[in-house]
Design a protein around this motif. Sequence first.
Motif, mmCIF file in Angstrom:
data_model
loop_
_atom_site.group_PDB
_atom_site.id
_atom_site.type_symbol
_atom_site.label_atom_id
_atom_site.label_comp_id
_atom_site.label_asym_id
_atom_site.label_seq_id
_atom_site.Cartn_x
_atom_site.Cartn_y
_atom_site.Cartn_z
ATOM 1 N N GLN A 1 32.533 28.600 48.550
ATOM 2 C CA GLN A 1 32.647 27.143 48.462
ATOM 3 C C GLN A 1 31.323 26.462 48.790
ATOM 4 O OE1 GLN A 1 35.859 25.282 50.674
ATOM 5 N NE2 GLN A 1 34.936 23.249 50.475
ATOM 6 N N VAL A 2 30.666 26.922 49.854
ATOM 7 C CA VAL A 2 29.368 26.344 50.216
ATOM 8 C C VAL A 2 28.369 26.544 49.084
ATOM 9 C CG1 VAL A 2 27.390 26.556 51.769
ATOM 10 C CG2 VAL A 2 29.707 26.567 52.704
ATOM 11 N N ALA A 3 28.287 27.760 48.559
ATOM 12 C CA ALA A 3 27.340 28.047 47.479
ATOM 13 C C ALA A 3 27.637 27.209 46.240
ATOM 14 C CB ALA A 3 27.381 29.539 47.135
ATOM 15 N N LYS A 4 28.916 27.063 45.933
ATOM 16 C CA LYS A 4 29.323 26.283 44.764
ATOM 17 C C LYS A 4 28.893 24.829 44.913
ATOM 18 C CE LYS A 4 31.803 27.339 41.039
ATOM 19 N NZ LYS A 4 31.491 28.513 40.208
ATOM 20 N N GLN A 5 29.162 24.253 46.099
ATOM 21 C CA GLN A 5 28.821 22.854 46.310
ATOM 22 C C GLN A 5 27.312 22.635 46.400
ATOM 23 O OE1 GLN A 5 32.218 22.197 49.467
ATOM 24 N NE2 GLN A 5 31.667 20.226 48.600
ATOM 25 N N GLU A 6 26.588 23.663 46.855
ATOM 26 C CA GLU A 6 25.131 23.571 46.947
ATOM 27 C C GLU A 6 24.447 24.014 45.657
ATOM 28 O OE1 GLU A 6 23.172 22.448 49.567
ATOM 29 O OE2 GLU A 6 25.052 21.733 50.456
ATOM 30 N N LYS A 7 25.275 24.431 44.670
ATOM 31 C CA LYS A 7 24.767 24.847 43.353
ATOM 32 C C LYS A 7 23.798 26.031 43.462
ATOM 33 C CE LYS A 7 25.356 20.184 41.472
ATOM 34 N NZ LYS A 7 26.734 20.486 41.041
ATOM 35 N N ILE A 8 24.221 27.027 44.237
ATOM 36 C CA ILE A 8 23.462 28.266 44.410
ATOM 37 C C ILE A 8 24.280 29.419 43.829
ATOM 38 C CG2 ILE A 8 22.579 29.918 46.115
ATOM 39 C CD1 ILE A 8 20.876 27.479 46.029
ATOM 40 N N LEU A 9 23.636 30.299 43.082
ATOM 41 C CA LEU A 9 24.320 31.484 42.579
ATOM 42 C C LEU A 9 24.766 32.359 43.745
ATOM 43 C CD1 LEU A 9 21.952 32.509 39.645
ATOM 44 C CD2 LEU A 9 24.276 31.609 39.417
ATOM 45 N N PHE A 10 25.950 32.963 43.616
ATOM 46 C CA PHE A 10 26.466 33.795 44.703
ATOM 47 C C PHE A 10 27.290 34.937 44.132
ATOM 48 C CE2 PHE A 10 29.996 31.051 43.677
ATOM 49 C CZ PHE A 10 31.114 31.846 43.855
ATOM 50 N N GLN A 11 27.502 35.953 44.975
ATOM 51 C CA GLN A 11 28.441 37.028 44.648
ATOM 52 C C GLN A 11 28.985 37.608 45.941
ATOM 53 O OE1 GLN A 11 29.566 38.013 41.401
ATOM 54 N NE2 GLN A 11 31.086 38.677 42.881
ATOM 55 N N ILE A 12 30.297 37.778 45.983
ATOM 56 C CA ILE A 12 30.963 38.391 47.121
ATOM 57 C C ILE A 12 31.335 39.817 46.736
ATOM 58 C CG2 ILE A 12 32.824 38.174 48.808
ATOM 59 C CD1 ILE A 12 30.915 35.719 48.656
ATOM 60 N N ILE A 13 30.917 40.779 47.568
ATOM 61 C CA ILE A 13 31.158 42.200 47.301
ATOM 62 C C ILE A 13 31.846 42.797 48.522
ATOM 63 C CG2 ILE A 13 30.105 44.403 46.665
ATOM 64 C CD1 ILE A 13 27.576 42.611 45.915
ATOM 65 N N ARG A 14 33.000 43.401 48.314
ATOM 66 C CA ARG A 14 33.766 43.952 49.429
ATOM 67 C C ARG A 14 34.056 45.436 49.216
ATOM 68 N NH1 ARG A 14 33.907 41.156 54.199
ATOM 69 N NH2 ARG A 14 34.292 38.933 53.876
ATOM 70 N N VAL A 15 34.023 46.178 50.325
ATOM 71 C CA VAL A 15 34.386 47.592 50.314
ATOM 72 C C VAL A 15 35.667 47.740 51.126
ATOM 73 C CG1 VAL A 15 33.663 49.922 50.939
ATOM 74 C CG2 VAL A 15 31.962 48.270 50.121
ATOM 75 N N ILE A 16 36.639 48.433 50.574
ATOM 76 C CA ILE A 16 37.955 48.532 51.207
ATOM 77 C C ILE A 16 37.885 49.437 52.434
ATOM 78 C CG2 ILE A 16 40.365 49.227 50.902
ATOM 79 C CD1 ILE A 16 39.503 46.678 49.383
ATOM 80 N N SER A 17 38.301 48.872 53.579
ATOM 81 C CA SER A 17 38.284 49.602 54.849
ATOM 82 C C SER A 17 39.669 50.057 55.277
ATOM 83 C CB SER A 17 37.694 48.724 55.956
ATOM 84 O OG SER A 17 38.476 47.548 56.128
ATOM 85 N N ASP A 18 40.713 49.333 54.834
ATOM 86 C CA ASP A 18 42.074 49.611 55.285
ATOM 87 C C ASP A 18 43.055 49.009 54.302
ATOM 88 O OD1 ASP A 18 42.982 46.781 56.378
ATOM 89 O OD2 ASP A 18 40.951 47.106 57.124
ATOM 90 N N SER A 19 44.344 49.222 54.559
ATOM 91 C CA SER A 19 45.387 48.754 53.642
ATOM 92 C C SER A 19 46.153 47.549 54.172
ATOM 93 C CB SER A 19 46.365 49.891 53.341
ATOM 94 O OG SER A 19 45.692 50.957 52.696
ATOM 95 N N ALA A 20 45.557 46.790 55.103
ATOM 96 C CA ALA A 20 46.153 45.557 55.626
ATOM 97 C C ALA A 20 47.596 45.776 56.085
ATOM 98 C CB ALA A 20 46.086 44.445 54.563
ATOM 99 N N ASN A 21 47.801 46.831 56.890
ATOM 100 C CA ASN A 21 49.136 47.117 57.424
ATOM 101 C C ASN A 21 49.035 47.412 58.918
ATOM 102 O OD1 ASN A 21 48.159 49.770 57.594
ATOM 103 N ND2 ASN A 21 49.030 50.332 55.610
ATOM 104 N N GLU A 22 50.100 47.988 59.492
ATOM 105 C CA GLU A 22 50.152 48.192 60.948
ATOM 106 C C GLU A 22 49.038 49.092 61.490
ATOM 107 O OE1 GLU A 22 54.000 46.577 59.715
ATOM 108 O OE2 GLU A 22 52.680 48.131 58.926
ATOM 109 N N SER A 23 48.483 49.949 60.665
ATOM 110 C CA SER A 23 47.404 50.835 61.124
ATOM 111 C C SER A 23 46.021 50.289 60.767
ATOM 112 C CB SER A 23 47.579 52.231 60.508
ATOM 113 O OG SER A 23 47.459 52.167 59.097
ATOM 114 N N SER A 24 45.985 49.062 60.263
ATOM 115 C CA SER A 24 44.719 48.535 59.752
ATOM 116 C C SER A 24 43.649 48.412 60.837
ATOM 117 C CB SER A 24 44.934 47.175 59.085
ATOM 118 O OG SER A 24 45.451 46.230 59.999
#
Length: 276
Positions: free
Chosen positions: A222-245
């Motif tokens: 959102q900040v990059a969009k409003q400031e008109k700056i190119l951006f990219q979000i890159i994520r690596v999966i660490s867990d499965s968002a469950n009780e053992s996460s």
Amino acid sequence: MKNFLINLGLLFPVNQNKRTTKHIGILCAMPEEIGSTINNLEDVEIKTYGDLEIYSGNWKFPENYSKPFKVSLSIVWSGWGKVSSARASTRLISHMFNGLKIELLLFTGVAGGINLDLKQWDIVIADELIQYDMDARPLFKKYEIPALNTDRIKSDNKISDWVYKVLKTGIKNKSLEKFGNIYKGLIATADKFVNEKEDAENISKNIKDLLAVEMEGASVAQVAKQEKILFQIIRVISDSANESSHEDFNDFLIKYKYHSSKLISALINNIDSAPF
């Protein structure tokens, strides 16, 4: 002769768009997500803004690398959450090094997998992001960001395609051997660490095409969009968002610290093919 050269310059101005340096911002929530990247910088400068430190320097390319220009990086880790990441990205976008502002903001880090096909070490490139804790009803529809009049923040397609191609090639040629499959899709952000299977299922039920959840990406976007700056979000999966996460997350982070810089290096070493 001097006047002649001046007049010639007026008639045939030098192309101001021809650059010799690219300045890229690297943002992560935690130092483990940056790894040893800072160690690959020369002429490092550190600027302090309150409790935030921005490390800037010139990238050391591999030997015999034919580079068409110099690359400067400014690197910061923000801390967890939407406010911290928004604050850090705003500082980073305003920061100058070698007289240049950044022209691309890359956020890298780990995330919890929502899509059941995702496994640890898979990479997700966000082509869209949503803040799933945004709810300004009845004035706006659920998830809609009033400042942008949309519920989904879209990445630049050319940047997303470039990141995908570079990382896909790295996985294929085993320079990114630890990483798994690579995906492009929707990532959701909220000020919540998801560690209950029921919560993950409810989020997935409400947002059908969701791949992963985290706590910073959409606020940076959102900040990059409003400031008109190119951006990219890159994520690596660490867990499965469950009780053992929380256990999976902590164990994964220890290992990820030694591989996170490889992902960043792959992108910077191939910056000559970037569409900007």
